[in-house]
Design an enzyme around this catalytic site. Structure first.
Site, mmCIF file in Angstrom:
data_model
loop_
_atom_site.group_PDB
_atom_site.id
_atom_site.type_symbol
_atom_site.label_atom_id
_atom_site.label_comp_id
_atom_site.label_asym_id
_atom_site.label_seq_id
_atom_site.Cartn_x
_atom_site.Cartn_y
_atom_site.Cartn_z
ATOM 1 N N CYS A 162 49.393 -47.206 38.300
ATOM 2 C CA CYS A 162 48.262 -47.553 37.433
ATOM 3 C C CYS A 162 48.287 -49.022 37.038
ATOM 4 C CB CYS A 162 48.273 -46.673 36.192
ATOM 5 S SG CYS A 162 47.044 -47.165 34.958
ATOM 6 N N CYS A 167 44.723 -48.457 38.338
ATOM 7 C CA CYS A 167 43.677 -48.547 37.313
ATOM 8 C C CYS A 167 43.452 -49.960 36.781
ATOM 9 C CB CYS A 167 44.019 -47.653 36.133
ATOM 10 S SG CYS A 167 44.771 -46.083 36.545
ATOM 11 N N LYS A 170 42.262 -52.594 39.464
ATOM 12 C CA LYS A 170 40.968 -52.079 39.942
ATOM 13 C C LYS A 170 39.857 -52.350 38.939
ATOM 14 C CE LYS A 170 39.855 -48.310 38.625
ATOM 15 N NZ LYS A 170 40.158 -47.011 39.229
ATOM 16 N N TYR A 303 37.915 -41.795 45.840
ATOM 17 C CA TYR A 303 37.460 -42.693 44.779
ATOM 18 C C TYR A 303 38.070 -44.073 44.960
ATOM 19 C CZ TYR A 303 41.874 -41.829 42.263
ATOM 20 O OH TYR A 303 43.197 -41.746 41.918
ATOM 21 N N GLU A 307 35.646 -47.262 45.167
ATOM 22 C CA GLU A 307 35.836 -48.289 44.143
ATOM 23 C C GLU A 307 36.168 -49.634 44.775
ATOM 24 O OE1 GLU A 307 37.451 -45.678 40.312
ATOM 25 O OE2 GLU A 307 38.903 -46.484 41.749
ATOM 26 N N HIS A 575 19.806 -45.304 19.496
ATOM 27 C CA HIS A 575 18.741 -45.901 20.301
ATOM 28 C C HIS A 575 18.751 -47.429 20.161
ATOM 29 C CE1 HIS A 575 14.976 -45.860 22.488
ATOM 30 N NE2 HIS A 575 14.457 -46.691 21.584
ATOM 31 N N GLU A 580 22.285 -41.654 24.792
ATOM 32 C CA GLU A 580 21.374 -40.806 24.022
ATOM 33 C C GLU A 580 20.612 -39.839 24.919
ATOM 34 O OE1 GLU A 580 17.864 -42.609 22.218
ATOM 35 O OE2 GLU A 580 18.079 -44.343 23.542
#
Length: 600
Positions: A162, A167, A170, A303, A307, A575, A580
């Protein structure tokens, strides 16, 4: 009962307790009505071991006994179990000692003294979390970590995949690509700057590497501060309780431990074709590549593939992704295909239903020039292409094959190297545990490994019973248009509940920040999958849009709490935001109604 009247009475009871401990091979301070005490007594009965149970509730001065036991052992509750004069603890700890094999050793008088209470093999996120937690609980702990160099010679520091090649780099390189898009958007918002905008790979790589280096150092300092002995050496079992540690100079040292945690993680899989290890790179090499990769072929549909291909294209490179079958296997296929379609309309080329069969070097260089020969998975068609870099991202293999697990007796799935464990991360060998990416059938995610590591240490050394929850784990794939999810894919929900018993609510949307640049109108997408048989409880959450990780995290907490559709409807949205959309969803997939949005 009043407190013990004087020191004489106190010493008399303490002396009696010590006499009981010294003269009974198995002694249980118990209460006749306590179900936990009954469980422990039943355990010894099953083991055909005679034990003496002192029922404190049936003794006139039982409370005084319990008071002094607290002083002597630090344990306030019953049962309080002693085996051959050693205090085991309460019910949970006694049952755990039985599972670990420690109880049998104590009963036979063969309890062994080990170098360490715990040895953790692997210095990634899970291993570090587990080791530090155990050390904070007063245990003697060692961490062994060794990075075997890639075929290209790439290696890295403490922290695991990671931090070094996953992670962290990346996400930083993904952010680099997003900034490129943001600069284009900025012109539409009135920012004026020169037309020539270029990216410097070396500047980015150096900045990312420097940050990772600071993390590596921080982990070493953290281990030292918590009195964890960190050894940069390759660990291999030679006996169930003994390992051999080989450092980079080839020096071998042997260590023993009462318990072991396997946290060795995974490494990228190669294709097994001519030229793959000689000329191709993997994600283990990409993030510290000293030169810009140029025209790149990404092989795979994981992934990692999408990615990496996504951010390389975002830096302005010519990127092609070669896909054997489907995108993002294991993820919701509706969402996976939408993420792929977005990439395809934003410059990433896809070659579908083909696999490479040979990679040849046409020209050396940084980058050089490579020729890739590929074959169709559906016919005898052969295609060829030239690229500067070939990045292989076809999955990862567990690093379990060369650490002597056979000598320790640990069972491993021979097909993938994964380790089957019970719900407490315990292997078939009671004193050996495993966490993280090497577990059979569990999530391969950093936060999962960290959580599992901490909770495992607490169960091992405090008697805690809390286990890692592998259900409803939120995650995000950092493709150019990010994909966040939690819970079941639509395919899995249909499989579990049946198509008639789920309701899918969905909507396209257009983020406000995309409107002025006038891009990607109604390309973002959100859906929830609800179980109609359980008050429309949300069993699957899926979001394709900006800031997917930030959006998904909060909804992941809501799903842990069992949120239902009506509660989402009654939640007031913020908003204008993308998140939302989940508070205003009305259209079901079943209705076939239009889901495009006209505006805010």
């Amino acid at each position: 009962m009043p407190p013990i009247e004087n020191d004489v009475g106190r010493e008399q009871i303490k002396s009696r307790i010590k006499e009981l401990i010294d003269t009974n091979p198995v002694l249980i301070f118990s209460k006749s009505y306590c179900p936990y005490c009954v469980t422990v007594k039943d355990l010894f009965k099953e083991l055909n071991v005679k034990c003496n149970a002192v029922e404190l509730d049936l003794m006139e001065d039982g409370a005084h006994y319990q008071e002094l036991l607290l002083e002597m052992t630090g344990q306030k509750t019953v049962p309080s179990v002693f085996v051959n004069k050693k205090h085991i603890g309460g019910c949970d700890k006694t049952v755990q000692a039985h599972r670990d094999g420690l109880l049998q050793q104590l009963l036979s008088g063969e309890a062994e003294t080990y170098d360490y209470d715990l040895v953790v093999i692997g210095g990634g996120s899970g291993g570090l979390a587990c080791s530090k937690e155990a050390a904070m609980l007063g245990k003697k702990v060692m961490v062994l970590d060794y990075v075997v160099p890639t075929p290209k010679g790439t290696t890295w520091g403490l922290g695991g995949t990671c931090v070094n090649v996953g992670c962290i780099p990346k996400k930083l390189m993904h952010q680099t690509a997003l900034l490129g898009t943001a600069m284009e958007d900025a012109r539409k918002f009135g920012w004026e700057f020169g037309e020539a905008v270029t990216h410097n790979w070396e500047t980015m790589k150096t900045a990312v590497s420097n940050y990772i280096g600071s993390l590596n150092w921080g982990y070493r300092v953290s281990l030292r501060d918590k009195n964890v002995n960190y050894v940069n050496a390759y660990a291999e079992f030679v006996e169930p309780h003994k390992i051999k540690a080989t450092n980079k100079r080839g020096k071998e040292t042997f260590y023993t431990a009462a318990k072991f945690v396997l946290a060795t993680g995974e490494r990228p899989r190669y294709l097994g074709i001519p030229g793959d290890k000689e000329y191709c790179i993997t994600s283990d090499d990409l993030f510290s590549l000293p030169y810009c990769p140029g025209k790149t072929l990404v092989v795979g549909a994981s992934y990692v593939a999408l990615e990496c291909g996504g951010f390389l294209a975002g830096l302005g490179l010519d990127v092609t992704v070669m896909v054997r079958s489907i995108l993002l296997r294991g993820f919701d296929q509706d969402m996976a295909n939408r993420a792929g379609e977005y990439m395809e309309t934003h410059g990433v080329k896809f070659i579908r239903k083909f696999v490479p069969i040979k990679v040849e070097q046409l020209e050396q260089g940084t980058p050089g020039r490579l020729k890739v020969t590929a074959k169709s998975t559906e016919s005898d068609e052969i295609i060829e292409g030239e690229y500067n870099t070939v990045l292989i991202a076809v999955g990862r293999d567990a690093c379990t094959g060369k650490i002597g697990l056979d000598k320790a007796g640990v069972k491993v799935n021979p097909k993938n190297g994964k380790i089957p464990v019970n719900d407490e991360e315990q292997t078939n060998v009671p004193h050996i545990y495993a966490i993280g990416d090497i577990l059979e059938g569990k999530w391969e995610l950093t936060p999962v490994a960290i959580q599992a590591g901490k909770l495992l240490a607490r169960r091992l050394f405090t008697g805690s019973s809390i286990k890692c929850d592998y259900v409803n784990v939120p995650t995000t794939v950092f493709t150019p248009l990010e994909y966040g999810s939690c819970g079941l894919s639509e395919e899995k929900a249909v499989e579990i509940y049946g198509e008639d018993n789920i309701e899918v609510y969905h909507s396209l949307f257009w983020p406000l920040e995309y409107t002025v640049p006038s891009r990607d109108n109604n390309r973002c997408y959100a859906k929830i999958i609800c179980n109609k048989l359980d008050s429309e409880r949300v069993v699957g959450f899926h979001y394709l849009g900006p800031n997917a990780g930030e959006v998904t995290q909060g909804f992941g907490a809501a799903m842990k709490c069992g949120i239902v559709k009506n509660q989402l409807d009654n939640t007031i949205g913020i908003h204008p935001t993308c998140a939302e959309i989940f508070t205003t969803m009305e259209v079901t997939r079943r209705s076939g109604a239009d889901i495009s949005q006209a505006g805010c």
